[in-house]
Design an enzyme around this catalytic site. Structure first.
Site, PDB file in Angstrom:
ATOM      1  N   HIS A   8       0.448  -4.163   9.211  1.00 47.46           N
ATOM      2  CA  HIS A   8       1.850  -3.893   8.891  1.00 47.46           C
ATOM      3  C   HIS A   8       2.563  -3.327  10.112  1.00 47.46           C
ATOM      4  O   HIS A   8       1.956  -2.622  10.928  1.00 47.46           O
ATOM      5  CB  HIS A   8       1.977  -2.875   7.751  1.00 47.46           C
ATOM      6  CG  HIS A   8       1.859  -3.480   6.384  1.00 47.46           C
ATOM      7  ND1 HIS A   8       2.753  -4.395   5.887  1.00 47.46           N
ATOM      8  CD2 HIS A   8       0.945  -3.285   5.403  1.00 47.46           C
ATOM      9  CE1 HIS A   8       2.398  -4.741   4.668  1.00 47.46           C
ATOM     10  NE2 HIS A   8       1.292  -4.085   4.351  1.00 47.46           N
ATOM     11  N   HIS A  10       0.831  -1.200   0.000  1.00 51.80           N
ATOM     12  CA  HIS A  10       0.000   0.000   0.000  1.00 51.80           C
ATOM     13  C   HIS A  10       0.871   1.257   0.000  1.00 51.80           C
ATOM     14  O   HIS A  10       0.587   2.221  -0.705  1.00 51.80           O
ATOM     15  CB  HIS A  10      -0.912   0.019   1.238  1.00 51.80           C
ATOM     16  CG  HIS A  10      -2.173  -0.776   1.074  1.00 51.80           C
ATOM     17  ND1 HIS A  10      -2.168  -2.129   0.815  1.00 51.80           N
ATOM     18  CD2 HIS A  10      -3.489  -0.400   1.135  1.00 51.80           C
ATOM     19  CE1 HIS A  10      -3.422  -2.560   0.730  1.00 51.80           C
ATOM     20  NE2 HIS A  10      -4.244  -1.530   0.916  1.00 51.80           N
TER      21      HIS A  10
END
Length: 204
Positions: free
Chosen positions: A174, A125
């Protein structure tokens, strides 16, 4: 910006990434991941907002957006050089992200708040998102005449890119160092692409 200083910026980004790769491969608990990690309560407005923000970094959204940009550049602007640079850049950064993920094979954090698959380092991302939204901002800024609006566009997209990275950390999919590495690699990739376009444009 001083001429050719973009080379130094790329070098610094790559050095940061190499440092993070070395630290992650050591399999130690990293200080940045401890101090910068945070979660948002699932029952708050902030969580709902960040959950929508994180969708802007999904491959399907960026893939569809990339097709629209290519069509716009091809049909409207007839800037075939930028079509080539953008297409190769988006494909290249996605391939590089997947390759590094498979090489490092870092597992994602436990107790994820949204569904996420694959390995964790670096954040796709952040890495792919910064390339896509930076080039989109560059295209808009090229078309805008007023300097004030140029700044508004630049700052707006900067905040969006940062929010996408923060959303990945807050959703606990993450580690902070995943996002930081994604920004470093994606940022260096973006700088090279834009300057490559400028250099090649002088000969086309």
């Amino acid at each position: 910006m001083i001429k050719h200083s973009w080379i130094a910026a790329v070098f610094l980004c790559l050095m940061l990434c190499f440092l993070l790769v070395h630290e992650v491969r050591s399999e130690r608990i990293l200080a940045l991941d401890t101090y910068l990690a945070f979660e948002v309560d699932e029952h708050t407005l902030s969580f709902s907002f960040l959950k929508y923000i994180t969708l802007l970094g999904k491959s399907v959204v960026i893939g569809f957006g990339s097709i629209l940009i290519i069509l716009y550049l091809w049909i409207v602007k007839k800037d075939y050089l930028l079509v080539a640079v953008f297409s190769i850049g988006m494909g290249g950064v996605d391939l590089l992200n997947r390759t590094i993920k498979n090489q490092i094979q870092r597992q994602r954090p436990d107790d994820q708040l949204v569904e996420a698959s694959g390995f964790s380092f670096p954040s796709g991302h952040a890495m792919v998102g910064i390339v896509f939204y930076s080039i989109l901002a560059y295209l808009i800024i090229k078309e805008v005449k007023r300097n004030t609006l140029k700044w508004v566009v630049g700052i707006g997209f900067t905040f969006l890119i940062l929010l996408i990275g923060l959303s990945r950390i807050s959703m606990n999919v993450h580690f902070p160092t995943d996002v930081l590495a994604g920004y470093a690699l994606g940022g260096s990739f973006t700088i090279v692409l834009i300057n490559l376009y400028k250099v090649l444009g002088k000969f086309c």
